[in-house]
Write a protein that holds these residues in place. Sequence first.
Motif, short mmCIF file in Angstrom:
data_model
loop_
_atom_site.label_atom_id
_atom_site.label_comp_id
_atom_site.label_asym_id
_atom_site.label_seq_id
_atom_site.Cartn_x
_atom_site.Cartn_y
_atom_site.Cartn_z
N THR A 1 -10.64 -5.96 -0.10
CA THR A 1 -10.45 -6.44 1.29
C THR A 1 -8.99 -6.08 1.60
N VAL A 2 -8.28 -6.49 0.71
CA VAL A 2 -6.81 -6.60 0.96
C VAL A 2 -6.39 -4.94 0.86
N ASP A 3 -6.92 -4.30 0.36
CA ASP A 3 -6.58 -2.77 -0.11
C ASP A 3 -7.03 -1.92 1.43
N PHE A 4 -8.15 -2.44 2.09
CA PHE A 4 -8.70 -1.69 3.12
C PHE A 4 -7.54 -2.09 4.20
N TYR A 5 -7.23 -3.40 4.60
CA TYR A 5 -6.60 -3.76 5.49
C TYR A 5 -5.13 -3.58 5.52
N GLU A 6 -4.66 -3.39 4.22
CA GLU A 6 -3.32 -2.78 4.07
C GLU A 6 -3.01 -1.28 4.47
N GLN A 7 -4.19 -0.71 4.03
CA GLN A 7 -4.13 0.62 4.34
C GLN A 7 -4.22 0.93 5.83
N LEU A 8 -4.76 0.25 6.57
CA LEU A 8 -4.89 0.19 7.88
C LEU A 8 -3.41 -0.17 8.66
N GLY A 9 -2.57 -0.64 7.98
CA GLY A 9 -1.47 -1.14 8.41
C GLY A 9 -1.25 -2.60 8.65
N CYS A 10 -2.33 -3.39 8.29
CA CYS A 10 -2.09 -4.91 8.38
C CYS A 10 -1.36 -5.36 7.22
N GLU A 11 -0.57 -6.72 7.51
CA GLU A 11 0.08 -7.19 6.63
C GLU A 11 -0.58 -8.49 6.11
#
Length: 132
Positions: free
Chosen positions: A20-30
């Motif tokens: 989940t962290v990997d996906f959202y960080e790749q989306l540009g979310c902090e």
Amino acid sequence: MREQNKVFHLAIPCKELDETVDFYEQLGCELARRYDDRVTFNFFGDQVVCHLNPESIDAKPQMYPRHFGITFTDKKEFDQLLMMAEKNKLPFFQEIMTRFKGKQEEHITFFLIDPANNLLEFKYYHDQTMLY
């Protein structure tokens, strides 16, 4: 209009914290916070909390009626996010398309699917009066 001191909050299930962290960080979310049972993100200025709850994952997600996302007011930002999603090979649930073609509410949109099958929509209205 929303005032600067207000942040929308959304809680959704996730099946595994690291992916989940990997996906959202790749989306540009902090990543804002991480606990044993949840992660919290700055999702384009709003708060998304992904709660570890693998038994709540939707096995067959559908775009309507359950999804969330961002409506961009700047076409350049929309295009940048689309390019980032493609570059990072994020999974698309629906490739970019035009909805309501030829009508005042015409907009372009695409859907991503996160590791827990939550659907995320990103869109841009050509006529900004149609945002709401």
